[in-house]
Design a protein around this motif. Structure first.
Motif, PDB file in Angstrom:
ATOM      1  N   LYS A 261       0.699  -1.083   0.299  1.00  0.00           N
ATOM      2  CA  LYS A 261       0.379   0.334  -0.222  1.00  0.00           C
ATOM      3  C   LYS A 261       0.743   1.349  -0.178  1.00  0.00           C
ATOM      4  O   LYS A 261       0.094   2.587  -0.503  1.00  0.00           O
ATOM      5  CB  LYS A 261      -0.934   0.179   1.394  1.00  0.00           C
ATOM      6  CG  LYS A 261      -0.234   0.596   2.228  1.00  0.00           C
ATOM      7  CD  LYS A 261      -0.831   0.692   3.704  1.00  0.00           C
ATOM      8  CE  LYS A 261      -0.464   0.855   4.930  1.00  0.00           C
ATOM      9  NZ  LYS A 261      -0.924   0.662   6.186  1.00  0.00           N
ATOM     10  N   GLN A 262       2.463   0.850   0.199  1.00  0.00           N
ATOM     11  CA  GLN A 262       2.788   2.611   0.451  1.00  0.00           C
ATOM     12  C   GLN A 262       4.779   2.051  -0.032  1.00  0.00           C
ATOM     13  O   GLN A 262       5.136   1.161   1.241  1.00  0.00           O
ATOM     14  CB  GLN A 262       2.368   3.242   1.075  1.00  0.00           C
ATOM     15  CG  GLN A 262       3.378   4.228   1.906  1.00  0.00           C
ATOM     16  CD  GLN A 262       3.314   4.692   3.146  1.00  0.00           C
ATOM     17  OE1 GLN A 262       2.810   4.198   3.967  1.00  0.00           O
ATOM     18  NE2 GLN A 262       4.173   6.579   3.622  1.00  0.00           N
ATOM     19  N   HIS A 264       8.207   3.837   0.528  1.00  0.00           N
ATOM     20  CA  HIS A 264       9.134   5.045   1.287  1.00  0.00           C
ATOM     21  C   HIS A 264      10.739   4.802   0.887  1.00  0.00           C
ATOM     22  O   HIS A 264      11.041   3.749   0.963  1.00  0.00           O
ATOM     23  CB  HIS A 264       9.007   5.388   2.851  1.00  0.00           C
ATOM     24  CG  HIS A 264       9.554   6.028   3.082  1.00  0.00           C
ATOM     25  ND1 HIS A 264       9.514   7.348   2.747  1.00  0.00           N
ATOM     26  CD2 HIS A 264      10.091   5.957   4.609  1.00  0.00           C
ATOM     27  CE1 HIS A 264      10.856   7.794   4.231  1.00  0.00           C
ATOM     28  NE2 HIS A 264      10.919   7.644   4.653  1.00  0.00           N
ATOM     29  N   GLU A 272       9.827   9.361  -4.245  1.00  0.00           N
ATOM     30  CA  GLU A 272       8.466   9.077  -4.667  1.00  0.00           C
ATOM     31  C   GLU A 272       7.122   9.036  -5.284  1.00  0.00           C
ATOM     32  O   GLU A 272       6.128   8.614  -5.151  1.00  0.00           O
ATOM     33  CB  GLU A 272       7.734   8.943  -3.142  1.00  0.00           C
ATOM     34  CG  GLU A 272       8.752   8.189  -2.023  1.00  0.00           C
ATOM     35  CD  GLU A 272       7.696   8.269  -0.079  1.00  0.00           C
ATOM     36  OE1 GLU A 272       7.221   8.888  -0.270  1.00  0.00           O
ATOM     37  OE2 GLU A 272       9.625   7.865   0.533  1.00  0.00           O
ATOM     38  N   LYS A 273       8.368  10.419  -6.176  1.00  0.00           N
ATOM     39  CA  LYS A 273       6.902  11.611  -6.364  1.00  0.00           C
ATOM     40  C   LYS A 273       7.040  10.414  -8.670  1.00  0.00           C
ATOM     41  O   LYS A 273       6.308  11.127  -9.488  1.00  0.00           O
ATOM     42  CB  LYS A 273       6.923  12.978  -7.213  1.00  0.00           C
ATOM     43  CG  LYS A 273       6.573  13.623  -5.834  1.00  0.00           C
ATOM     44  CD  LYS A 273       7.169  15.122  -5.760  1.00  0.00           C
ATOM     45  CE  LYS A 273       7.014  16.058  -4.653  1.00  0.00           C
ATOM     46  NZ  LYS A 273       7.131  17.230  -5.052  1.00  0.00           N
ATOM     47  N   ASP A 275       6.716   7.754 -11.632  1.00  0.00           N
ATOM     48  CA  ASP A 275       5.656   6.773 -11.498  1.00  0.00           C
ATOM     49  C   ASP A 275       5.497   5.719 -10.862  1.00  0.00           C
ATOM     50  O   ASP A 275       3.978   5.068 -10.825  1.00  0.00           O
ATOM     51  CB  ASP A 275       5.222   6.683 -12.725  1.00  0.00           C
ATOM     52  CG  ASP A 275       5.018   8.549 -13.415  1.00  0.00           C
ATOM     53  OD1 ASP A 275       4.833   9.371 -13.236  1.00  0.00           O
ATOM     54  OD2 ASP A 275       5.041   8.168 -15.231  1.00  0.00           O
ATOM     55  N   GLN A 278       4.536   6.605  -7.209  1.00  0.00           N
ATOM     56  CA  GLN A 278       3.380   7.300  -7.373  1.00  0.00           C
ATOM     57  C   GLN A 278       1.606   6.535  -6.828  1.00  0.00           C
ATOM     58  O   GLN A 278       0.760   6.858  -5.968  1.00  0.00           O
ATOM     59  CB  GLN A 278       3.217   8.660  -7.768  1.00  0.00           C
ATOM     60  CG  GLN A 278       2.512   9.824  -7.693  1.00  0.00           C
ATOM     61  CD  GLN A 278       2.756  10.317  -8.083  1.00  0.00           C
ATOM     62  OE1 GLN A 278       3.115  11.093  -9.600  1.00  0.00           O
ATOM     63  NE2 GLN A 278       2.640  11.981  -7.511  1.00  0.00           N
ATOM     64  N   ALA A 279       1.865   5.393  -7.723  1.00  0.00           N
ATOM     65  CA  ALA A 279       0.717   4.939  -8.474  1.00  0.00           C
ATOM     66  C   ALA A 279       0.128   4.012  -7.261  1.00  0.00           C
ATOM     67  O   ALA A 279      -0.673   4.421  -6.316  1.00  0.00           O
ATOM     68  CB  ALA A 279       0.971   3.962  -9.431  1.00  0.00           C
ATOM     69  N   ASN A 281       1.478   4.961  -4.126  1.00  0.00           N
ATOM     70  CA  ASN A 281       1.557   5.633  -2.627  1.00  0.00           C
ATOM     71  C   ASN A 281       0.144   6.262  -2.880  1.00  0.00           C
ATOM     72  O   ASN A 281      -0.766   7.272  -1.861  1.00  0.00           O
ATOM     73  CB  ASN A 281       2.103   6.953  -2.983  1.00  0.00           C
ATOM     74  CG  ASN A 281       3.304   6.122  -2.043  1.00  0.00           C
ATOM     75  OD1 ASN A 281       3.683   4.947  -1.480  1.00  0.00           O
ATOM     76  ND2 ASN A 281       4.790   6.570  -2.652  1.00  0.00           N
ATOM     77  N   ARG A 282      -0.677   6.315  -3.465  1.00  0.00           N
ATOM     78  CA  ARG A 282      -1.915   7.132  -4.118  1.00  0.00           C
ATOM     79  C   ARG A 282      -3.196   6.276  -3.487  1.00  0.00           C
ATOM     80  O   ARG A 282      -4.591   6.296  -3.797  1.00  0.00           O
ATOM     81  CB  ARG A 282      -2.128   7.123  -5.311  1.00  0.00           C
ATOM     82  CG  ARG A 282      -1.293   8.578  -6.042  1.00  0.00           C
ATOM     83  CD  ARG A 282      -1.733   9.358  -6.990  1.00  0.00           C
ATOM     84  NE  ARG A 282      -1.060  10.490  -7.522  1.00  0.00           N
ATOM     85  CZ  ARG A 282      -1.025  11.151  -8.659  1.00  0.00           C
ATOM     86  NH1 ARG A 282      -1.700  10.512 -10.017  1.00  0.00           N
ATOM     87  NH2 ARG A 282      -0.727  11.997  -9.042  1.00  0.00           N
ATOM     88  N   GLY A 283      -2.921   4.747  -3.268  1.00  0.00           N
ATOM     89  CA  GLY A 283      -3.517   4.209  -2.817  1.00  0.00           C
ATOM     90  C   GLY A 283      -3.964   2.933  -3.773  1.00  0.00           C
ATOM     91  O   GLY A 283      -4.952   1.863  -3.086  1.00  0.00           O
ATOM     92  N   ASN A 284      -3.548   2.833  -4.695  1.00  0.00           N
ATOM     93  CA  ASN A 284      -3.769   1.891  -5.669  1.00  0.00           C
ATOM     94  C   ASN A 284      -2.520   0.323  -5.261  1.00  0.00           C
ATOM     95  O   ASN A 284      -1.336   0.664  -5.945  1.00  0.00           O
ATOM     96  CB  ASN A 284      -3.042   1.873  -6.912  1.00  0.00           C
ATOM     97  CG  ASN A 284      -4.193   3.089  -7.699  1.00  0.00           C
ATOM     98  OD1 ASN A 284      -5.096   2.633  -7.186  1.00  0.00           O
ATOM     99  ND2 ASN A 284      -3.340   3.998  -8.463  1.00  0.00           N
TER     100      ASN A 284
END
Length: 768
Positions: A261-262, A264, A272-273, A275, A278-279, A281-284
């Motif tokens: 889910k995350q 770091h 972490e920005k 792609d 980031q996908a 860390n946005r909840g996917n």
């Protein structure tokens, strides 16, 4: 870190000269002498006077072992001694054979396994194969049979001196009628059967090795989808009511799916920005797998190494929180950044060092990047003046923050002659000879004549329908800028070869001129601008024929001088230039012509081409469009050679070359009429092609071609008769220089009775 890039130029190929075979026995009886002599003759026949190829020698060595095994020496060892003669490019081969005691294995009743396979099974005991008890060999062969479903196999043995007889009763092979899965929750048993056992539908015989492989693939699939603890708990064959028929029951323990889910990145949160992170860390949430970890690790290593941190290390930490997974990446050894140091040139190059500095793709003091070294290697290779290019980073001390680049350059021969020949097929039907022409030519290359990585090239090509002569001088870094200077002079003669019903050409066109151009090239694009003077003449045609092709008769046999400029944009984003499977290719060009004669007319010719390739499993779907327009007040005064045409192997494959409408009607002195191509000022051509593999290097294709060709402004596109089309199929055989292509296409409809319904072509290279 050492990153070498090597360009190899093949030297002379070595031939096998003498081949000898010897055996490690002091006294040879007649039997041994006979088969050694037979081996020697066989080996000489296969290898002598052939090229020294490792694969061929290995195959012949294995053939010798098979022959010895048949003679009862299953544990024979063969030592190969090679003697290389550098002076005459030959190799002598000496095969030394070591054999033990003779023990011949003779098999009866074996149908599933060949005798060769069973002897190879006996040879797995190695040098002790002649000493192993026969009962152990029987156990091995029995186990081999049982793994293939022969569960009732029975083997009897009889020994007579040096001969061992195996009497095999294979029995009936067990059949597998169903596979049942238990414990499957994340998917369905039906999906697992279809995905991993679909290859067993036609062949339902039991094969334990294949079943083991399929079950391993199932566990691998579970692991890639986050079930890291998945395992096969039990597998059992259960007999059905039918004789020799079984069901396979498989118990799977899936375990718990781990979802990430995350992500770091410790101390580098800004990464972490990207792609890739980031996908998530946005909840996917995505399943935790080794592939996911490898992809993230590869991205991080590449990020730091491109910035000169060559010793960086990244390690993942897996943290479980409330049933979900958090990946924490720890980065270490990033405190020392390596930069480019000095460039050390080795070899015997005479080029100015300032020129090499401009060509290489890095500067001293910049962060070390192996991709920049590779780009430098490619740019040096594009100069075409070096035989050998070797570029790599020097091994620097640990406390040294600079890495020198060692550049070894060896010049190629200053003169090179290339000769080419073949045939070209432009036939419009199955009368093969009517459209066949020889094609011969050659090139003279003078490399580095002024010691500035420049090149002088002369090309000559001749066929039945055209002759081209050109001389080109190319010089890099024009005015100190990353531009190639091109000077070119040419003299081309072209005969329009196509006329329905007539064997001789329509007319002859001549182009003479010279131009100066500059070219800017990068990794995927090329920009060029040419300007020059060109003299064009159209001759060998009558006034009636000129009117039939919509050409101003006053220009017949008239040499018209033009000044011209020609900008071009070329973008190559293909994955493979010879055999593309994905990517795109774009060409945008314009040509402005200004006449120096009152009979000529000024015009500007615009052309856009785009090709796109999309991989679809094992097939490739290709799209191609071509759009062009000639801006001019008078179409009749435009030379035929400067007009647009459709038809042929690269546009509308149902039409012969250049014979797509509009067509004119020409009547000769015998009152016989012929259709002749007029060309157009507006052209649109679209192609779609599906390419698919057939067997090994042979591919097939089905295609659809459409096009519009108009001599006036494209207001008549609304007329449905303006749309042309063809449908067909073809074969492509992949060669090292591109595909050998056969295409046959059928017109959607015939416009004139004289037209052929189809056309076919044999050529080299794809249509687009």
């Amino acid at each position: 870190m050492v990153t070498p890039f090597i360009c190899l130029k093949p030297d002379a190929r070595f031939l096998i000269n003498n081949v000898s075979v010897s055996i490690d026995r002091e006294i040879l009886d007649d039997e041994h002498a006979h088969f050694i002599e037979k081996l020697r003759k066989r080996t000489n026949y296969k290898l002598a006077s052939t090229y020294c190829i490792t694969r061929t020698i290995s195959q012949q060595t294995q053939a010798m072992k098979d022959y010895l095994a048949k003679k009862g020496y299953v544990n024979a060892q063969i030592e190969l001694i090679t003697t290389i003669n550098q002076e005459n490019y030959t190799v002598d081969l000496q095969f030394k054979i070591k054999i033990g005691n003779q023990r011949r294995f003779i098999f009866f009743g074996n149908n599933f396994f060949s005798t060769k396979e069973l002897i190879e099974q006996c040879a797995t005991f190695g040098r002790s194969a002649d000493l192993v008890p026969l009962s152990l060999i029987v156990e091995e062969i029995t186990e081999r049979y049982r793994s293939k479903g022969f569960w009732q196999v029975a083997i009897e043995i009889q020994a007579e001196g040096q001969r061992c007889f195996f009497l095999i009763n294979e029995g009936i092979r067990a059949q597998l009628s169903a596979i049942n899965f238990d414990g499957v929750h994340c998917t369905t048993p039906e999906w697992l059967r279809k995905k991993f056992f679909k290859k067993n539908k036609k062949e339902c015989s039991v094969d334990l090795d294949l079943i083991k492989q399929r079950l391993s693939e199932i566990i691998k699939w579970y692991n890639e989808n986050g079930f890291g603890l998945a395992e096969i708990m039990q597998q059992e064959f259960v007999s059905t009511n039918m004789p020799h028929d079984y069901q396979l029951n498989v118990m799977i323990n899936e375990g718990v799916q781990a979802l990430v889910k995350q992500v770091h990145i410790d101390q580098f949160e800004q990464l972490e920005k990207a792609d890739l992170f980031q996908a998530i860390n946005r909840g996917n949430a995505v399943p935790l797998s080794q592939t996911l970890l490898n992809d993230q690790k590869k991205w991080l290593l590449n990020f730091f190494q491109q910035r000169g941190y060559l010793s960086v290390q990244v390690k993942p930490e897996i943290i479980a929180e409330n049933g979900l997974i958090k990946i924490v990446w720890h980065v270490s050894n990033y405190d020392q950044q390596i930069t480019f140091g000095k460039t050390v040139v080795l070899g015997a190059t005479t080029l100015p060092f300032s020129l090499l500095q401009k060509t290489i793709n890095y500067k001293q003091g910049e962060a070390w990047n192996k991709d920049q070294v590779r780009q430098s290697f490619l740019k040096l290779r594009e100069l075409e003046v070096f035989e050998t290019i070797y570029a790599h980073g020097d091994t620097a001390p640990e406390d040294d923050k600079e890495k020198a680049v060692l550049l070894k350059l060896i010049h190629d021969d200053p003169y090179e002659i290339r000769i080419r020949g073949g045939f070209q097929q432009v036939s419009k039907n199955f009368a093969f000879k009517s459209g066949t022409t020889y094609k011969i030519g050659g090139s003279l290359l003078i490399k580095n004549p002024f010691n500035y990585a420049d090149m002088l090239r002369v090309d000559i090509d001749v066929t039945r329908f055209y002759s081209n002569f050109s001389g080109i001088y190319r010089r890099p870094w024009f005015l100190g800028l990353p531009l190639n200077l091109i000077l070119k002079g040419y003299n081309n003669t072209y005969m329009q070869p196509v006329m329905l019903g007539l064997a001789k050409p329509l007319y002859q066109a001549r182009q003479q001129g010279g131009m100066i151009g500059v070219v800017y090239s990068s990794d995927k694009k090329e920009l060029s601008l040419n300007a020059g003077v060109e003299l064009i003449e159209t001759n060998h045609l009558s006034i009636e024929l000129a009117r039939a092709i919509n050409f101003e008769p006053v220009l017949i046999d008239k040499l018209v001088p033009y000044g011209y400029f020609e900008p071009t944009i070329f973008m190559d984003c293909l994955d493979d230039k010879l055999n593309p499977r994905s990517g795109s290719l774009t060409v945008l060009t314009g040509k402005g012509m200004i006449p120096f004669d009152k009979n000529g007319v000024p015009f500007f010719k615009f052309l856009l081409e785009e090709a796109i390739f999309v991989p679809l499993w094992r097939t490739v779907l290709g799209f191609h469009i071509r759009f062009g327009y000639i801006f001019s007040r008078q179409f009749e005064n435009i030379m035929p050679i400067d007009r647009f045409y459709l038809g042929g192997e690269n546009s509308l494959r149902g039409y012969a070359p250049d014979l797509a409408p509009p067509l004119g009607c020409f009547v000769d002195d015998n009152e016989k009429s012929y259709l002749v191509p007029q060309g157009g000022r507006f052209v649109f051509n679209g192609n779609i092609e599906l390419r698919f593999p057939i067997i090994q290097r042979l591919w097939g294709a089905i295609f659809e071609d459409v096009g519009i060709l108009l001599s006036r402004a494209p207001v008549s596109i609304i007329d449905g008769n303006a749309l042309l089309g063809s449908t067909g199929f073809g074969l492509r055989y992949q060669t090292p220089i591109g595909p050998l292509r056969f295409d046959i296409g059928w017109k959607w409809r015939k416009r004139e009775p004289e037209e052929h319904l189809y056309s076919w072509f044999i050529t080299l290279g794809y249509a687009f």
